[in-house]
Motif scaffolding. Sequence first.
Motif, PDB file in Angstrom:
ATOM      1  N   ILE A 129       0.862  -1.179   0.000  1.00 38.87           N
ATOM      2  CA  ILE A 129       0.000   0.000   0.000  1.00 38.87           C
ATOM      3  C   ILE A 129       0.898   1.228   0.000  1.00 38.87           C
ATOM      4  O   ILE A 129       1.641   1.461   0.962  1.00 38.87           O
ATOM      5  N   THR A 131       1.846   4.678   0.773  1.00 43.73           N
ATOM      6  CA  THR A 131       1.352   5.614   1.785  1.00 43.73           C
ATOM      7  C   THR A 131       2.345   6.761   1.977  1.00 43.73           C
ATOM      8  O   THR A 131       3.005   6.857   3.015  1.00 43.73           O
ATOM      9  N   CYS A 140       3.227   0.588   3.119  1.00 43.48           N
ATOM     10  CA  CYS A 140       2.770  -0.303   4.174  1.00 43.48           C
ATOM     11  C   CYS A 140       2.531  -1.670   3.544  1.00 43.48           C
ATOM     12  O   CYS A 140       2.360  -1.777   2.318  1.00 43.48           O
ATOM     13  N   PHE A 142       0.006  -4.989   3.897  1.00 41.85           N
ATOM     14  CA  PHE A 142      -1.258  -5.393   4.515  1.00 41.85           C
ATOM     15  C   PHE A 142      -1.504  -6.884   4.300  1.00 41.85           C
ATOM     16  O   PHE A 142      -1.595  -7.362   3.165  1.00 41.85           O
ATOM     17  N   LEU A 149      -1.783  -4.813   9.552  1.00 43.27           N
ATOM     18  CA  LEU A 149      -1.037  -3.856   8.741  1.00 43.27           C
ATOM     19  C   LEU A 149       0.353  -3.665   9.321  1.00 43.27           C
ATOM     20  O   LEU A 149       0.511  -3.330  10.494  1.00 43.27           O
ATOM     21  N   ALA A 151       2.954  -1.145   9.281  1.00 43.77           N
ATOM     22  CA  ALA A 151       2.746   0.262   8.940  1.00 43.77           C
ATOM     23  C   ALA A 151       4.016   1.061   8.760  1.00 43.77           C
ATOM     24  O   ALA A 151       3.936   2.240   8.380  1.00 43.77           O
ATOM     25  N   THR A 154       4.327   5.129   8.977  1.00 43.77           N
ATOM     26  CA  THR A 154       3.057   5.824   8.774  1.00 43.77           C
ATOM     27  C   THR A 154       2.272   5.874  10.082  1.00 43.77           C
ATOM     28  O   THR A 154       1.526   6.815  10.335  1.00 43.77           O
ATOM     29  N   SER A 176      -3.105   9.476   2.966  1.00 44.65           N
ATOM     30  CA  SER A 176      -2.711   8.094   3.248  1.00 44.65           C
ATOM     31  C   SER A 176      -3.480   7.537   4.439  1.00 44.65           C
ATOM     32  O   SER A 176      -3.907   6.366   4.430  1.00 44.65           O
ATOM     33  N   LEU A 180      -5.972   4.271   4.527  1.00 40.89           N
ATOM     34  CA  LEU A 180      -5.887   3.166   5.471  1.00 40.89           C
ATOM     35  C   LEU A 180      -7.203   2.973   6.213  1.00 40.89           C
ATOM     36  O   LEU A 180      -7.606   1.839   6.504  1.00 40.89           O
ATOM     37  N   ILE A 185      -8.618  -3.029   8.434  1.00 43.41           N
ATOM     38  CA  ILE A 185      -7.455  -3.243   9.298  1.00 43.41           C
ATOM     39  C   ILE A 185      -7.928  -3.418  10.734  1.00 43.41           C
ATOM     40  O   ILE A 185      -8.682  -2.585  11.259  1.00 43.41           O
ATOM     41  N   ILE A 188      -2.321  -3.098  14.014  1.00 44.37           N
ATOM     42  CA  ILE A 188      -1.231  -2.419  13.327  1.00 44.37           C
ATOM     43  C   ILE A 188       0.091  -2.796  13.984  1.00 44.37           C
ATOM     44  O   ILE A 188       0.258  -2.636  15.202  1.00 44.37           O
ATOM     45  N   LEU A 203      -6.288   4.932  14.110  1.00 45.54           N
ATOM     46  CA  LEU A 203      -6.219   5.808  12.939  1.00 45.54           C
ATOM     47  C   LEU A 203      -7.084   7.048  13.122  1.00 45.54           C
ATOM     48  O   LEU A 203      -6.678   8.156  12.749  1.00 45.54           O
TER      49      LEU A 203
END
Length: 277
Positions: A129, A131, A140, A142, A149, A151, A154, A176, A180, A185, A188, A203
């Motif tokens: 991903i 980001t 990232c 996933f 994730l 990460a 991020t 980003s 996400l 998700i 993390i 998030l």
Amino acid sequence: MSRHTPQVEQIADGVKRVIAPNPSPMTGEGTNSYIVGESRCAIIDPGVDDTAHLDALVAAAPGEIVAILVTHAHPDHTGGAHRLAERLAVPIHAYPLELQGIRDKEFSAHRPLYHGDVIALDEIRLEAIHTPGHAADHLCFFWREAGLLFAGDTVMADVTVVILPPDGDMSAYMQSLEQLQALPIARIAPGHGRLLEDAPAVLAHIVDHRREREAQVLDALTADEPVTPEQIALRLYPDLDVRLQPMAAAQVEAHLIRLVELGEALQSGTGWLKTTA
């Protein structure tokens, strides 16, 4: 010879973590390196070039290591990548973009990874991903079936991710985070710090914090007297460790650049003004 004694921790089925020996105000306990897979494994972010750390990654892998994945080309994530790749004769995968600011100048990937590409490790599939935000080349990874994730930087545990221009971009970072938030998700695994449960709440908290900080930066501006990022940083972070003050000023600058993009601020010489519109 390294005096570091690595600790291998099983953080989820099919996932082990080894913390690299590079603690600092910017990296916390150190950079998280992850071993993902069973019969076929990948190493995510090998961390620093430390013999004991790299030995621990190899020894902890339950199966054949077939790939090295890098979230972004900052030295604390890439320092051991080439040495490990040569030792194992496996490719390094990363997003093919050379950073302009802080970067590992010796780092280069063997194979490019783009948004949506998948690394297959038998039953485990890691989806790349893109980001950007912390860094323009940031990926990232996933594991959709597990809702997990990886990460990179991020998301970090219990601290705010640093966004440093020119490679750091606050608007890209906010986009980003929104990207996400649209994914299923559950947990993390960050580049620094503990495993984070309840990913949607994590998030959402980060987005809210960024919006609050943006409002504080805007509130520090006037329409007639230019203010520098350093002045704003001292106002917002009065008790900050002196070693981190330049980073804080650069973070404020990233917010100011975003406010210009939103039409709410403008630059005047070395200072910044609130728009009168």
